[in-house]
Design a protein around this motif. Structure first.
Motif, PDB file in Angstrom:
ATOM      1  N   SER A 151       0.943  -1.352   0.126  1.00 13.08           N
ATOM      2  CA  SER A 151      -0.023  -0.021   0.156  1.00 13.08           C
ATOM      3  C   SER A 151       0.840   1.334  -0.002  1.00 13.08           C
ATOM      4  O   SER A 151       0.642   2.198  -0.780  1.00 13.08           O
ATOM      5  CB  SER A 151      -1.001  -0.105   1.292  1.00 13.08           C
ATOM      6  N   GLN A 198       0.887  -1.791  -6.705  1.00 16.59           N
ATOM      7  CA  GLN A 198      -0.515  -1.512  -7.028  1.00 16.59           C
ATOM      8  C   GLN A 198      -1.262  -2.897  -7.540  1.00 16.59           C
ATOM      9  O   GLN A 198      -2.254  -3.137  -7.239  1.00 16.59           O
ATOM     10  CB  GLN A 198      -0.891  -0.609  -8.065  1.00 16.59           C
ATOM     11  N   ARG A 209       0.692   3.640  -3.234  1.00 17.37           N
ATOM     12  CA  ARG A 209       0.269   5.222  -3.135  1.00 17.37           C
ATOM     13  C   ARG A 209       1.274   6.022  -3.752  1.00 17.37           C
ATOM     14  O   ARG A 209       1.022   7.393  -3.795  1.00 17.37           O
ATOM     15  CB  ARG A 209      -0.193   5.444  -1.769  1.00 17.37           C
TER      16      ARG A 209
END
Length: 269
Positions: free
Chosen positions: A184, A195, A188
């Protein structure tokens, strides 16, 4: 090969190239590899008639002055055998010099990307060892170096690789929640493989994490967008296609809309 006055032009070219790159890296959000490629293009004779020997001499002069970009480029050249004989020991030495001398560099500084990636490189060498340099394999040290790049520098690639280590028996210990956390963080920052892995975990659900089909598909769609035209596109699209084939139609629609609305956030990464 055309020749030049070795010392004056080589030094001038090195100084100009390094100054130029220092100015453009923040504006263009380049990676260390991109910056090194720009340095190579500037000195390789395409525009300035600089010979290969002068190019290496310019890099070595800059490296002796402690320029991380020159050290990185030399390390990359010796690692891959680009313009020089492949030499893992010398490559390790250049990357290790960057890591040793700049471990506490500002995490958001101009050279942070190069320093972080040097920690990753040195960690890779410690994973397998470098016999020619008398460096034995040291998996714990390899992990420590990778974690420094991931935590102190917040390097997306390092964070992705830490996430992978939490999926491997011989890594940091299988822990789906920790793996998803690191994926994560990298996702981001626009890391397309992170992803994809995060999206796959959320779509299917794993121990400790309930399935979240829409959010999972959203990340898989984002990874498809981010990875287009790269060597990673095939594996990303495979994960997306597998999830899409079993997803509810409304979930596919909602996920695609979410991905489209969020995608601009990653445009500058």
């Amino acid at each position: 090969m055309r020749t030049i006055r070795e010392h004056s032009l080589a030094s001038a070219a090195a100084g100009f190239a390094l100054a130029f790159l220092a100015a453009v890296i923040p504006a263009q959000a380049q990676t260390a590899a991109d910056a090194a490629l720009d340095l190579a293009n500037m000195l390789d004779g395409a525009g300035g008639g600089v010979s290969g020997d002068a190019y290496i001499s310019a890099l070595e002069n800059a490296a002796e002055a402690g320029q991380p970009l020159a050290l990185w480029q030399l390390g990359t050249m010796y690692e891959n055998g680009e313009g020089v004989d492949k030499d893992p020991a010398r490559a390790f030495g250049y990357f290790a010099q960057i890591a040793n001398q700049h471990a506490d560099a500002a995490p958001k500084g101009v050279e942070a990307d190069i320093v972080a990636q040097s920690f990753v490189k040195v960690g890779d060498y410690y994973r397998e060892g470098v016999p020619d340099a008398g460096i034995p394999a040291d998996i714990d040290r390899s992990h420590a170096l990778l974690l420094h790049a991931a935590t102190y520098f917040g390097d997306a690639d390092a964070q992705y690789r830490v996430g992978l280590l939490y999926t491997e028996e011989g890594g940091l210990g299988v822990n789906a929640i920790q793996s998803a956390r690191w994926f994560s963080l990298a996702a981001r920052k626009g890391h397309c493989l992170a992803q994809a892995r995060l999206g796959d975990m959320l779509f299917n659900g794993v121990q400790g994490i309930e399935a979240q089909p829409v959010e999972g598909l959203m990340w898989l769609n984002l990874s498809h967008i981010r990875c287009q035209g790269t060597v990673d596109q095939a594996q990303v699209d495979d994960l997306l296609n597998r999830a899409s084939s079993i997803a509810l139609p409304e979930d596919r629609t909602n996920a695609a809309a979410l991905a489209e609305s969020i995608a601009p956030q990653f445009a500058n990464f």
